[in-house]
Design a protein around this motif. Sequence first.
Motif, mmCIF file in Angstrom:
data_model
loop_
_atom_site.group_PDB
_atom_site.id
_atom_site.type_symbol
_atom_site.label_atom_id
_atom_site.label_comp_id
_atom_site.label_asym_id
_atom_site.label_seq_id
_atom_site.Cartn_x
_atom_site.Cartn_y
_atom_site.Cartn_z
ATOM 1 N N LEU A 162 11.556 -4.796 -4.398
ATOM 2 C CA LEU A 162 11.716 -6.197 -3.974
ATOM 3 C C LEU A 162 10.541 -6.528 -3.057
ATOM 4 C CD1 LEU A 162 13.280 -8.854 -3.735
ATOM 5 C CD2 LEU A 162 14.579 -7.827 -1.852
ATOM 6 N N ASP A 163 9.672 -7.438 -3.520
ATOM 7 C CA ASP A 163 8.460 -7.784 -2.763
ATOM 8 C C ASP A 163 8.209 -9.274 -2.907
ATOM 9 O OD1 ASP A 163 5.598 -7.985 -1.949
ATOM 10 O OD2 ASP A 163 5.677 -5.800 -2.009
ATOM 11 N N ASN A 164 7.788 -9.919 -1.823
ATOM 12 C CA ASN A 164 7.484 -11.359 -1.908
ATOM 13 C C ASN A 164 5.994 -11.613 -2.175
ATOM 14 O OD1 ASN A 164 6.375 -10.696 0.506
ATOM 15 N ND2 ASN A 164 7.395 -12.278 1.702
ATOM 16 N N PRO A 198 3.539 -9.446 18.523
ATOM 17 C CA PRO A 198 4.731 -9.784 17.733
ATOM 18 C C PRO A 198 5.072 -8.661 16.745
ATOM 19 C CG PRO A 198 3.298 -11.689 17.920
ATOM 20 C CD PRO A 198 2.543 -10.529 18.533
ATOM 21 N N TYR A 199 4.062 -8.044 16.160
ATOM 22 C CA TYR A 199 4.314 -6.954 15.205
ATOM 23 C C TYR A 199 5.064 -5.805 15.888
ATOM 24 C CZ TYR A 199 3.485 -2.860 12.264
ATOM 25 O OH TYR A 199 3.662 -1.714 11.514
ATOM 26 N N SER A 200 4.505 -5.299 17.006
ATOM 27 C CA SER A 200 5.134 -4.156 17.689
ATOM 28 C C SER A 200 6.541 -4.507 18.140
ATOM 29 C CB SER A 200 4.336 -3.749 18.929
ATOM 30 O OG SER A 200 2.998 -3.642 18.621
ATOM 31 N N HIS A 254 0.813 -1.219 0.000
ATOM 32 C CA HIS A 254 0.000 0.000 0.000
ATOM 33 C C HIS A 254 0.851 1.277 0.000
ATOM 34 C CE1 HIS A 254 -3.039 2.779 2.136
ATOM 35 N NE2 HIS A 254 -3.236 2.818 0.839
ATOM 36 N N VAL A 255 1.559 1.534 1.111
ATOM 37 C CA VAL A 255 2.256 2.828 1.213
ATOM 38 C C VAL A 255 3.413 2.907 0.218
ATOM 39 C CG1 VAL A 255 3.343 4.502 2.742
ATOM 40 C CG2 VAL A 255 1.677 2.907 3.688
ATOM 41 N N ALA A 256 4.167 1.802 0.070
ATOM 42 C CA ALA A 256 5.343 1.846 -0.818
ATOM 43 C C ALA A 256 4.939 2.115 -2.268
ATOM 44 C CB ALA A 256 6.133 0.544 -0.716
ATOM 45 N N PHE A 297 3.475 -11.357 -0.367
ATOM 46 C CA PHE A 297 2.729 -11.917 0.757
ATOM 47 C C PHE A 297 1.466 -11.078 0.983
ATOM 48 C CE2 PHE A 297 2.452 -10.161 5.071
ATOM 49 C CZ PHE A 297 1.679 -11.137 5.681
ATOM 50 N N ASN A 298 1.606 -9.754 0.869
ATOM 51 C CA ASN A 298 0.408 -8.890 0.950
ATOM 52 C C ASN A 298 0.415 -7.864 -0.178
ATOM 53 O OD1 ASN A 298 -2.037 -8.109 2.184
ATOM 54 N ND2 ASN A 298 -1.019 -6.419 3.256
ATOM 55 N N GLY A 299 1.341 -7.987 -1.111
ATOM 56 C CA GLY A 299 1.415 -7.024 -2.206
ATOM 57 C C GLY A 299 0.580 -7.480 -3.391
ATOM 58 N N THR A 347 8.663 -6.719 16.834
ATOM 59 C CA THR A 347 9.654 -6.783 15.752
ATOM 60 C C THR A 347 9.956 -5.385 15.208
ATOM 61 O OG1 THR A 347 7.960 -7.213 14.047
ATOM 62 C CG2 THR A 347 9.023 -9.132 15.044
ATOM 63 N N LYS A 348 8.927 -4.540 15.123
ATOM 64 C CA LYS A 348 9.173 -3.194 14.576
ATOM 65 C C LYS A 348 10.084 -2.392 15.509
ATOM 66 C CE LYS A 348 7.428 -1.605 11.286
ATOM 67 N NZ LYS A 348 7.747 -1.633 9.827
ATOM 68 N N ALA A 349 9.821 -2.481 16.829
ATOM 69 C CA ALA A 349 10.644 -1.735 17.780
ATOM 70 C C ALA A 349 12.059 -2.305 17.823
ATOM 71 C CB ALA A 349 9.999 -1.775 19.163
HETATM 72 N N1 LIG Z 1 -0.040 1.290 7.083
HETATM 73 C C1 LIG Z 1 0.253 1.901 8.224
HETATM 74 O O1 LIG Z 1 -0.567 2.629 8.791
HETATM 75 C C2 LIG Z 1 1.618 1.722 8.831
HETATM 76 C C3 LIG Z 1 1.854 2.249 10.111
HETATM 77 C C4 LIG Z 1 3.130 2.120 10.667
HETATM 78 C C5 LIG Z 1 4.151 1.486 9.958
HETATM 79 N N2 LIG Z 1 3.875 0.978 8.729
HETATM 80 C C6 LIG Z 1 4.953 0.275 8.020
HETATM 81 O O2 LIG Z 1 4.995 0.685 6.669
HETATM 82 C C7 LIG Z 1 5.355 -0.420 5.843
HETATM 83 C C8 LIG Z 1 4.314 -0.605 4.742
HETATM 84 O O3 LIG Z 1 3.037 -0.817 5.322
HETATM 85 P P1 LIG Z 1 1.739 -1.058 4.424
HETATM 86 O O4 LIG Z 1 0.579 -0.705 5.256
HETATM 87 O O5 LIG Z 1 1.913 -0.423 3.106
HETATM 88 O O6 LIG Z 1 1.768 -2.657 4.304
HETATM 89 P P2 LIG Z 1 1.550 -3.622 3.067
HETATM 90 O O7 LIG Z 1 1.343 -4.968 3.642
HETATM 91 O O8 LIG Z 1 0.515 -3.071 2.157
HETATM 92 O O9 LIG Z 1 2.962 -3.550 2.336
HETATM 93 C C9 LIG Z 1 4.051 -4.334 2.743
HETATM 94 C C10 LIG Z 1 4.598 -5.015 1.502
HETATM 95 O O10 LIG Z 1 5.780 -5.722 1.829
HETATM 96 C C11 LIG Z 1 5.738 -7.040 1.295
HETATM 97 N N3 LIG Z 1 6.548 -7.846 2.213
HETATM 98 C C12 LIG Z 1 6.294 -8.174 3.500
HETATM 99 N N4 LIG Z 1 7.328 -8.843 4.037
HETATM 100 C C13 LIG Z 1 8.261 -8.965 3.055
HETATM 101 C C14 LIG Z 1 9.547 -9.539 3.010
HETATM 102 N N5 LIG Z 1 10.114 -10.105 4.096
HETATM 103 N N6 LIG Z 1 10.219 -9.509 1.833
HETATM 104 C C15 LIG Z 1 9.691 -8.913 0.738
HETATM 105 N N7 LIG Z 1 8.475 -8.312 0.742
HETATM 106 C C16 LIG Z 1 7.782 -8.336 1.895
HETATM 107 C C17 LIG Z 1 4.271 -7.398 1.227
HETATM 108 O O11 LIG Z 1 3.986 -8.361 0.246
HETATM 109 C C18 LIG Z 1 3.637 -6.040 0.904
HETATM 110 O O12 LIG Z 1 3.551 -5.837 -0.492
HETATM 111 C C19 LIG Z 1 5.466 -1.639 6.776
HETATM 112 O O13 LIG Z 1 6.823 -1.812 7.116
HETATM 113 C C20 LIG Z 1 4.665 -1.218 7.989
HETATM 114 O O14 LIG Z 1 5.096 -1.855 9.184
HETATM 115 C C21 LIG Z 1 2.639 1.069 8.146
#
Ligand SMILES: NC(=O)c1ccc[n+]([C@@H]2O[C@H](COP(=O)([O-])OP(=O)(O)OC[C@H]3O[C@@H](n4cnc5c(N)ncnc54)[C@H](O)[C@@H]3O)[C@@H](O)[C@H]2O)c1
Length: 290
Positions: free
Chosen positions: A33-35, A131-133, A13-15, A37-39, A135-137
């Motif tokens: 580079l994306d796997n 687990p999310y919080s 989403h954001v990227a 998983f949610n892209g 790993t991020k921290a």
């Molecule tokens: N959306 C938010 O409000 C928010 C808030 C805080 C932080 N973030 C951070 O911003 C980033 C993007 O968030 P988003 O909401 O766009 O999420 P998203 O799930 O839409 O995007 C993450 C992308 O990364 C890919 N991905 C996940 N793990 C991977 C890996 N190990 N190797 C390769 N690709 C991988 C997924 O397939 C997906 O396309 C994340 O790191 C998230 O933690 C987002």
Amino acid sequence: MSKLILVTGGAGHVASHIIEELIKDADNKIISLDNYFNGSEANHFPGVDYRRGHTKDIDKLIPENPDLVFHLGEYARVSPSVHEPALVYDLNILGTFAVVEFCRQRKVKKLLYTASSTKFAIEGDGRQQTPYSFTKATNVDLINNYGRWYNLPYAICYFYNAFGPREKGTGPYSTLIARFQELYLQNKPLTVTKPGTQKRNFTYVKDLAKGAILVAQKGHGDGYTLANPHTYSIIEIAQAFGGPIEYINNDPGRRESNTGPDKARQELGWNTTLDVLDYIRDFVNTHPRK
Ligand SMILES: NC(=O)c1ccc[n+]([C@@H]2O[C@H](COP(=O)([O-])OP(=O)(O)OC[C@H]3O[C@@H](n4cnc5c(N)ncnc54)[C@H](O)[C@@H]3O)[C@@H](O)[C@H]2O)c1
């Protein structure tokens, strides 16, 4: 001068909005580079080199030496992370360690990391809640330490509740505003996790993308909060759609949001351009209930 930029998670989403912004400069050459998983390939833009793979294999998958790395490719949802800790660990801890090490070895000029504000909740105990919080921290600690141990050039920004185009409204990794849009379109009640008075800083995804680029260009170190200054409760958001509301239990790990340091606004002049209530009002006006 032309710049090689690697964006991890570029189909997410954001990227995808960061990429949409970066390709406006014809001198930027972008690799994602994306796997997946949610892209989604629906988030692709022409001219970008999309590679499929896990970040833990970055060294093999990216033989080039990028100037800049935007690292967003991680497991990115708070509550579901409680149910799949092994996946979160694999994607976020193993993956991000490889990205950080890649940046050190390839002498990347700047690593931009997108951290989570969940760690600021409950006076700093938020990092232990899921687990999310966690790993991020932990990854913020790792990157700060790479700055200290190896002089790694980096900047860390904190996103708050992204909303806007290409947000997922269905499935386990859907997010609130798009989920409410879906339920609204299906004439179903909007499901609000109890108590519903919990507040969030919903922030427009295009503002987040511009903020992340600004922080990558001009920021140094930790502490760049990217948040809409207005907070709204989930009940207020549901009411903006016109309801009706159905209350549900079960949202592990979510607590009151709490904003972190405000360097992005104070030092870099970043600001938001669209409030979530205006976005919802526009959506409701263009999709009147039948
Ligand atoms: N959306 C938010 O409000 C928010 C808030 C805080 C932080 N973030 C951070 O911003 C980033 C993007 O968030 P988003 O909401 O766009 O999420 P998203 O799930 O839409 O995007 C993450 C992308 O990364 C890919 N991905 C996940 N793990 C991977 C890996 N190990 N190797 C390769 N690709 C991988 C997924 O397939 C997906 O396309 C994340 O790191 C998230 O933690 C987002």
